[in-house]
Design a protein around this motif. Structure first.
Motif, mmCIF file in Angstrom:
data_model
loop_
_atom_site.group_PDB
_atom_site.id
_atom_site.type_symbol
_atom_site.label_atom_id
_atom_site.label_comp_id
_atom_site.label_asym_id
_atom_site.label_seq_id
_atom_site.Cartn_x
_atom_site.Cartn_y
_atom_site.Cartn_z
ATOM 1 N N VAL A 1 0.837 -1.196 0.000
ATOM 2 C CA VAL A 1 0.000 0.000 0.000
ATOM 3 C C VAL A 1 0.875 1.250 0.000
ATOM 4 O O VAL A 1 2.015 1.237 0.479
ATOM 5 N N GLY B 1 -3.817 0.154 -2.465
ATOM 6 C CA GLY B 1 -2.816 -0.886 -2.710
ATOM 7 C C GLY B 1 -3.404 -2.106 -3.382
ATOM 8 O O GLY B 1 -4.467 -2.062 -3.992
ATOM 9 N N TRP C 1 -8.393 -0.281 -0.651
ATOM 10 C CA TRP C 1 -8.221 1.127 -0.315
ATOM 11 C C TRP C 1 -9.017 1.443 0.940
ATOM 12 O O TRP C 1 -9.971 0.732 1.281
#
Length: 221
Positions: A140, A162, A172
């Protein structure tokens, strides 16, 4: 105070060897979750040295929800359970550190462990239980900003994205809060958190979102 919504697809084989696929959609607000909740926990920690920081957080949600089945009476209802554990580890640097506002940027990983189980009660057909356990780790990238409104009140916004096909297809989250600092060692927070992931492999596909208001306290040591 999390609600959960999304879709789980569980794949397997029937007794005759034929491939099977069951899709379970679920939407449950906090009231629904509370009535079917087995256990939940959310916590976070931050270690800072100058402009550098390491963030860690843990989310655990274990719930079971009743489901309806088609009117063909093949099955007489059932239940779907989802046990989700997610952790995050993000290293951040602060390129902007002004009196009125600050900005952090960083990168890290978020491992996931998800257990799903679908129970179908006997109807015209014999009852069935289908389950899947998957785990993966997502890279991420993250941003966090703080705006100071007064000596004691500030706004905080955090977001990361990510997956990128390395772990899940996409994950997310966003977190926003209003922070009140009555003392140097204590910050009280109220806000909202939304966290989503879309993962798929040969045995299952999971597209889930967990969201809801957050109320918490941060203790500075």
């Amino acid at each position: 105070m999390a609600g959960i919504g999304g879709e789980a697809t569980l794949r397997g084989r029937a007794l005759d060897g034929a491939r099977t696929e069951r899709v379970v959609g679920t939407t449950a607000d906090f009231g629904d979750v509370l009535g079917n909740l087995k256990m939940a926990f959310m916590g976070a920690a931050e270690a800072r040295y100058g402009r550098f920081a390491l963030l860690a957080d843990l989310l655990y949600l274990d719930l079971e929800n009743g489901i309806s089945t088609p009117r063909d009476r093949l099955y007489a209802g059932g239940s779907a359970s989802v046990r989700t554990t997610g952790a995050g580890f993000v290293a951040m640097v602060r390129p902007v550190d002004e009196t009125a506002w600050s900005l952090d940027a960083g990168a890290g990983v978020r491992p996931w462990w998800v257990d799903t189980k679908l129970r179908l009660n006997p109807g015209l057909a014999q009852g069935r239980t289908i389950g899947s356990s998957v785990n993966w780790t997502d890279p991420v990238i993250a941003l966090r900003g703080r705006v100071r409104l007064s000596e004691q009140v500030s706004l905080t916004a955090y977001g990361d994205v990510g997956g990128f096909g390395v772990g899940s297809n996409l994950t997310w989250q966003v977190i926003g809060s209003v922070d009140w600092q009555p003392d140097d060692w204590l910050v009280l927070r109220a806000g909202w958190r939304y966290l989503s992931f879309d993962f798929g492999n040969a045995s299952s596909s999971l597209n889930l979102a967990i969201s809801g208001p957050i109320i918490g306290a941060s203790f500075r040591f």
